[in-house]
Scaffold this active site. Sequence first.
Site, PDB file in Angstrom:
ATOM      1  N   ASP A 288       0.861  -1.188   0.000  1.00  0.00           N
ATOM      2  CA  ASP A 288       0.000   0.000   0.000  1.00  0.00           C
ATOM      3  C   ASP A 288       0.892   1.231   0.000  1.00  0.00           C
ATOM      4  O   ASP A 288       2.046   1.166   0.435  1.00  0.00           O
ATOM      5  CB  ASP A 288      -0.915   0.004   1.247  1.00  0.00           C
ATOM      6  N   HIS A 442      -4.868   4.336   0.092  1.00  0.00           N
ATOM      7  CA  HIS A 442      -5.949   3.425  -0.338  1.00  0.00           C
ATOM      8  C   HIS A 442      -5.573   2.530  -1.520  1.00  0.00           C
ATOM      9  O   HIS A 442      -6.406   2.302  -2.397  1.00  0.00           O
ATOM     10  CB  HIS A 442      -7.213   4.215  -0.723  1.00  0.00           C
ATOM     11  N   HIS A 443      -4.347   1.999  -1.525  1.00  0.00           N
ATOM     12  CA  HIS A 443      -3.947   1.181  -2.676  1.00  0.00           C
ATOM     13  C   HIS A 443      -3.522  -0.239  -2.300  1.00  0.00           C
ATOM     14  O   HIS A 443      -2.495  -0.739  -2.787  1.00  0.00           O
ATOM     15  CB  HIS A 443      -2.790   1.871  -3.432  1.00  0.00           C
ATOM     16  N   PRO A 444      -4.284  -0.952  -1.453  1.00  0.00           N
ATOM     17  CA  PRO A 444      -3.882  -2.331  -1.154  1.00  0.00           C
ATOM     18  C   PRO A 444      -3.838  -3.174  -2.416  1.00  0.00           C
ATOM     19  O   PRO A 444      -4.719  -3.069  -3.282  1.00  0.00           O
ATOM     20  CB  PRO A 444      -4.964  -2.828  -0.186  1.00  0.00           C
TER      21      PRO A 444
END
Length: 505
Positions: A288, A442-444
């Site tokens: 992330d 917010h980039h899992p």
Amino acid sequence: MRFDLAIVGGGSAGALLAARLSEDPARQVVLIEAGGEPTDPDILNPQMWPLIQHRDYDWDYRTTPQPGLAGRSLSWARGRGLGGSSMLHALGHFRGCREDFATWEEATGDPRWSWEGLLPAFLAIEDHTLGGDGIHGKGGPMPVWLPGDEVSPLARAFIEAGAGLGLKRLNGHNTGEMIGVTPNSLMIRHGRRVTTAEAWLTPAVRARASLTILTGTLVTSLTLRGSRVTGLETSAGRVEADQIILSAGALESPALLMRSGIGREEVLAAAGVPCHLAVPQLGQNLMDHLLGAGNLYAAKRMVAPSRLQHSESMTYMRAEGFTATGQPEIVVGCGVAPITSEMFDRPAPGTAYSLLFGVTHPTSRGEIRITGPSPADPLVIEPRYLSTGNDRRLFREALKAAREIGARPELDAWRDHEILPGPVYTDADRDAFIARAAITHHHPSGTCRMGRDAGAVTTPDLRLNGIDNLAVVDASVLPALTAGPIHAAVLAIAETFARGVIETA
Ligand SMILES: Cc1cc2nc3c(=O)[nH]c(=O)nc-3n(C[C@H](O)[C@H](O)[C@H](O)COP(=O)(O)OP(=O)(O)OC[C@H]3O[C@@H](n4cnc5c(N)ncnc54)[C@H](O)[C@@H]3O)c2cc1C
């Protein structure tokens, strides 16, 4: 119910796949989505994006307490409904840079995942303000708008400050080159958010006899015989299909596999799930981006609210200097609002602004685990943020770059004084501030990473290693983060996969 192809999850990747793969009237496709149709009008308003989390169309996860973040646990929003996380996202369209995809090509040995390999997919997806120039797409389903004068005067001053330090002026972030200053490109048409459901699941697509959409239907497990999936157990009964595509996102795709007996043996044993296929790295490699929120300034004059999505301009750069070129290492963004983590007092809107700062290619890797066989058993989400010296060092460099930009004369008309971080004298002071200030970008991703090595969860064709009729097509398969937000790359993965299926049919 029996179909040729079942897609689990109607989010960013799933909506695109359902539309593309049902073009052939001879292929019966079912799209199965846990949530419903988006109806909340706030979804459409770009400025509302930070305020629409925790509603009933958000899965609303939390990470474990993070040692690298002063023991804080972060809220992780994920969209639940047709359009998935494209209902909640911050609307930024960033393809990534050339070097990012060179890393993907290296990881997979497959030129389809290089910049040149992905370019046809990006072009097909986009309807870009600059479309038709050979670099940006024109006439595709997803609008991409590069704002001009609509950018706030504060963001314009921020862009001038970066240019004053020698950063190149760019026309958007989507040419393969990202180091420089520019407004962000946004998935907005006529002032409204466009979700992937609106872009791809148009009334004409929904009317196809070849497409069945099941909303409000949770897939609870896959049934397996040998190396094949024989069916899907869902909250609305059993569904059978010859081919299965998981597009349930970077958390739920690996979790569904684990609940079905595929994954790391000790995780399955601890959760009480019999192991059908050992895949040691499934759920590992969780990646992330973080953003430091923020390098906060009291404003000398009123900061009018953003008419876009608050962080209007992201500036990517190398850590060694503003004029260095290559693959970005750090980013500084202009927040047209006092954006802070929950650890700090937030000044009143209009009285302050934040420069956000972060690391583009963190090396910290985490994992997700199921805790039981049921979807009701909570997921353990452990990103292990800032667990490497590399990430802590680059975060300090990013904070330094933010403060250098923030102190520039081009921002004199806006800056009254710096509020955060306040006095920091040592690396330990800076690390302590960053641990309290960082929030998720917010980039899992990466939990079913594709690769050519024996440990990879998915093949370069996105097939799950060890199962014949199962592919994973969503943010789980990223082998490495792109420099910026990942949504455009997820769409390009889905479009590239769809093309492969269509060409080989
Ligand atoms: C608040 C926020 C801001 C963001 N901002 C940006 C941004 O500005 N730019 C950018 O590039 N990216 C941004 N992102 C990231 C981006 O939105 C995601 O990376 C992307 O949408 C992921 O797509 P996906 O297809 O992997 O998963 P999703 O879009 O999350 O889709 C997964 C779908 O599967 C469904 N599902 C899950 N489990 C099941 C099940 N068992 N049965 C049936 N259905 C199931 C879910 O309900 C969901 O609809 C943001 C994300 C968030 C949450």
